[in-house]
Motif scaffolding. Structure first.
Motif, PDB file in Angstrom:
ATOM      1  N   PRO A  16      33.443  29.070  39.857  1.00 52.78           N
ATOM      2  CA  PRO A  16      33.963  28.133  40.290  1.00 52.78           C
ATOM      3  C   PRO A  16      34.422  28.853  41.460  1.00 52.78           C
ATOM      4  O   PRO A  16      35.270  29.848  41.630  1.00 52.78           O
ATOM      5  CB  PRO A  16      35.071  27.749  39.404  1.00 52.78           C
ATOM      6  N   ASP A  42      36.536  27.902  44.347  1.00 56.61           N
ATOM      7  CA  ASP A  42      38.172  28.290  44.566  1.00 56.61           C
ATOM      8  C   ASP A  42      38.972  29.233  43.654  1.00 56.61           C
ATOM      9  O   ASP A  42      39.636  30.145  44.228  1.00 56.61           O
ATOM     10  CB  ASP A  42      38.827  26.881  44.248  1.00 56.61           C
ATOM     11  N   ASP A  43      38.549  29.376  42.458  1.00 54.57           N
ATOM     12  CA  ASP A  43      39.240  30.450  41.630  1.00 54.57           C
ATOM     13  C   ASP A  43      38.782  31.704  42.035  1.00 54.57           C
ATOM     14  O   ASP A  43      39.349  32.655  41.910  1.00 54.57           O
ATOM     15  CB  ASP A  43      39.023  30.035  40.179  1.00 54.57           C
ATOM     16  N   VAL A  98      40.403  32.762  44.912  1.00 50.76           N
ATOM     17  CA  VAL A  98      41.820  33.377  44.525  1.00 50.76           C
ATOM     18  C   VAL A  98      41.893  34.825  44.123  1.00 50.76           C
ATOM     19  O   VAL A  98      42.635  35.685  44.561  1.00 50.76           O
ATOM     20  CB  VAL A  98      42.602  32.643  43.304  1.00 50.76           C
ATOM     21  N   LEU A  99      40.826  35.164  43.124  1.00 46.18           N
ATOM     22  CA  LEU A  99      40.683  36.553  42.569  1.00 46.18           C
ATOM     23  C   LEU A  99      40.240  37.547  43.941  1.00 46.18           C
ATOM     24  O   LEU A  99      40.706  38.828  43.841  1.00 46.18           O
ATOM     25  CB  LEU A  99      39.746  36.701  41.681  1.00 46.18           C
ATOM     26  N   MET A 128      48.533  30.430  39.196  1.00 49.00           N
ATOM     27  CA  MET A 128      47.559  30.635  39.970  1.00 49.00           C
ATOM     28  C   MET A 128      46.430  31.738  39.303  1.00 49.00           C
ATOM     29  O   MET A 128      45.293  31.383  39.380  1.00 49.00           O
ATOM     30  CB  MET A 128      47.824  30.385  41.312  1.00 49.00           C
ATOM     31  N   ILE A 129      47.033  32.808  39.685  1.00 50.33           N
ATOM     32  CA  ILE A 129      45.987  33.827  39.271  1.00 50.33           C
ATOM     33  C   ILE A 129      45.749  33.725  37.893  1.00 50.33           C
ATOM     34  O   ILE A 129      44.353  34.099  37.395  1.00 50.33           O
ATOM     35  CB  ILE A 129      46.965  35.321  39.300  1.00 50.33           C
ATOM     36  N   GLU A 160      45.082  31.053  35.827  1.00 45.73           N
ATOM     37  CA  GLU A 160      44.284  30.147  35.852  1.00 45.73           C
ATOM     38  C   GLU A 160      43.000  30.456  36.217  1.00 45.73           C
ATOM     39  O   GLU A 160      41.702  30.322  35.894  1.00 45.73           O
ATOM     40  CB  GLU A 160      44.790  28.818  36.416  1.00 45.73           C
ATOM     41  N   ALA A 161      42.959  31.156  37.542  1.00 48.04           N
ATOM     42  CA  ALA A 161      41.662  31.660  38.177  1.00 48.04           C
ATOM     43  C   ALA A 161      41.093  32.798  37.464  1.00 48.04           C
ATOM     44  O   ALA A 161      39.758  32.752  37.223  1.00 48.04           O
ATOM     45  CB  ALA A 161      42.193  32.196  39.600  1.00 48.04           C
ATOM     46  N   TRP A 162      41.832  33.512  36.691  1.00 49.07           N
ATOM     47  CA  TRP A 162      41.154  34.589  35.879  1.00 49.07           C
ATOM     48  C   TRP A 162      40.484  33.958  34.733  1.00 49.07           C
ATOM     49  O   TRP A 162      39.418  34.435  34.592  1.00 49.07           O
ATOM     50  CB  TRP A 162      42.274  35.601  35.237  1.00 49.07           C
ATOM     51  N   SER A 173      39.205  30.944  34.393  1.00 45.17           N
ATOM     52  CA  SER A 173      38.061  30.195  34.774  1.00 45.17           C
ATOM     53  C   SER A 173      36.863  30.941  35.244  1.00 45.17           C
ATOM     54  O   SER A 173      35.877  30.523  34.757  1.00 45.17           O
ATOM     55  CB  SER A 173      38.642  29.217  36.036  1.00 45.17           C
ATOM     56  N   VAL A 174      37.367  31.939  35.907  1.00 44.01           N
ATOM     57  CA  VAL A 174      36.201  32.814  36.336  1.00 44.01           C
ATOM     58  C   VAL A 174      35.542  33.477  35.036  1.00 44.01           C
ATOM     59  O   VAL A 174      34.244  33.789  34.825  1.00 44.01           O
ATOM     60  CB  VAL A 174      36.453  33.700  37.474  1.00 44.01           C
TER      61      VAL A 174
END
Length: 329
Positions: free
Chosen positions: A56, A58-59, A62-63, A134-135, A137-139, A141-142
């Motif tokens: 994804p 966007d995620d 973020v990372l 946010m971090i 959720e991104a973690w 998701s990826v």
């Protein structure tokens, strides 16, 4: 030019001061680096061919604010190497980073960032609760898109590496094993010495011990954690990693099946976690008596060990079994 190194000092001959761990966070951080600059990570090309389109965007971005192509990324992303921390638990841990640690690590990211990235990192520092969520959720998701599909193959390589290193300690001592970790790592007078590019530091591990963490994604070199509250940690490249490490495990079943027979191969591959004879029989779709026979053969050849847990007997791969599975994968 003076040589730079980190010395992890241990009590002489103290076997208990060193333990091994596995870090999902470390694997994910280096996966992000590989996806961002694939030309620098040829051992991950096989994995990226099947994964890259699913990440994804966007995620991932973020990372990449936190994880640069080289050098420092926040210690809080990798500071809990263990044996059984689930990805979901790791994400929850990221939501609960204490304010002081979050500020310290993110300030280090800030001073290493430029332009729009620096503005975004400053915004995270200004709104830490939102940034932590946010971090996390991104973690996750990826992770789910990129690592979860190959975690079984990846974890087997990590456990096989640890099994081989543990055996080397028994055979050659700590110094003999340490010398095989990486060409930047050596045993130096009661210390694990890691050659560094920028700074030197002496870390007293006699009260805390040292965690050694193999990595499949981080094959380009070694990383260290030296600052409290993290336990002193050395990340090193796992052995036996090739560009085909992420292949479908069906190939491993076929290869081991030619040696052990399909049923025993399946039992051995699944034995990374302790299971009862009944569970083995159910997972392999054989009778309990047949599963018991296969487990006896695997135990007699040193590939599986059995231990009693109350009324149950649990079966799990031995270091020799880990090494065999890791070599095939």
């Amino acid at each position: 030019m003076d040589r730079k190194y980190v010395d992890f000092q241990l009590a002489p001959g103290d076997l208990t001061a060193i333990r091994f761990g596995i870090s999902p966070g470390h694997e994910l951080c280096h996966a992000v680096r590989a996806l961002h600059r694939p030309d620098h990570h040829p051992l991950q090309w096989g994995w990226m061919r099947s994964t890259r389109g699913a990440i994804p965007r966007d995620d991932f971005e973020v990372l990449t604010l936190l994880i640069r192509d080289d050098g420092y990324f926040p210690d809080f992303l990798t500071s809990t190497p263990t044996w059984d921390l689930s990805p979901e638990a790791e994400a929850e841990r990221l939501r609960d980073i204490d304010d002081e640690r979050f500020e310290v690590d993110m300030t280090k990211v800030l001073v290493r960032s430029r332009g729009a990235a620096q503005v975004a990192v400053q915004r995270m520092l200004d709104h830490p609760d939102r940034a932590r969520a946010m971090i996390a959720e991104a973690w996750l998701s990826v992770w789910n898109a990129g690592i979860a599909p190959v975690w079984t193959q990846l974890e087997r390589l990590l456990r096989a590496d640890i099994a081989v290193r543990s055996r080397r300690i028994a055979e050659s001592g700590i110094g003999g094993m340490i010398a095989t970790l990486h060409d930047r790592v050596e045993w130096a007078g009661g210390a694990v010495r890691v050659t560094m590019r920028i700074w030197s530091e002496i870390v007293d591990c006699r009260g805390s011990g040292l965690v050694l963490v193999p990595s499949v994604m981080g094959t380009s070199g070694c990383n260290v954690l030296t600052e409290p509250p993290a336990q002193p940690t050395l990340f090193y490249p796992a052995q036996g990693v090739s560009a085909e490490w992420a292949r479908d495990p069906t190939g491993a079943v076929d290869a081991l099946g030619a040696l052990l027979g399909p049923a025993r191969a399946r039992i051995l591959l699944d034995a990374h976690e302790p299971r009862t004879t009944s569970q083995v029989a159910s997972d392999t779709a054989v009778a309990i008596s047949t599963a018991s026979h296969h487990l006896t053969v695997l135990r007699d050849t040193g590939l599986v060990a059995s231990s009693r847990d109350g009324a149950r007997v649990l079966h799990r791969r031995t270091p020799l079994g880990e090494a065999m599975v890791g070599a095939v994968l």
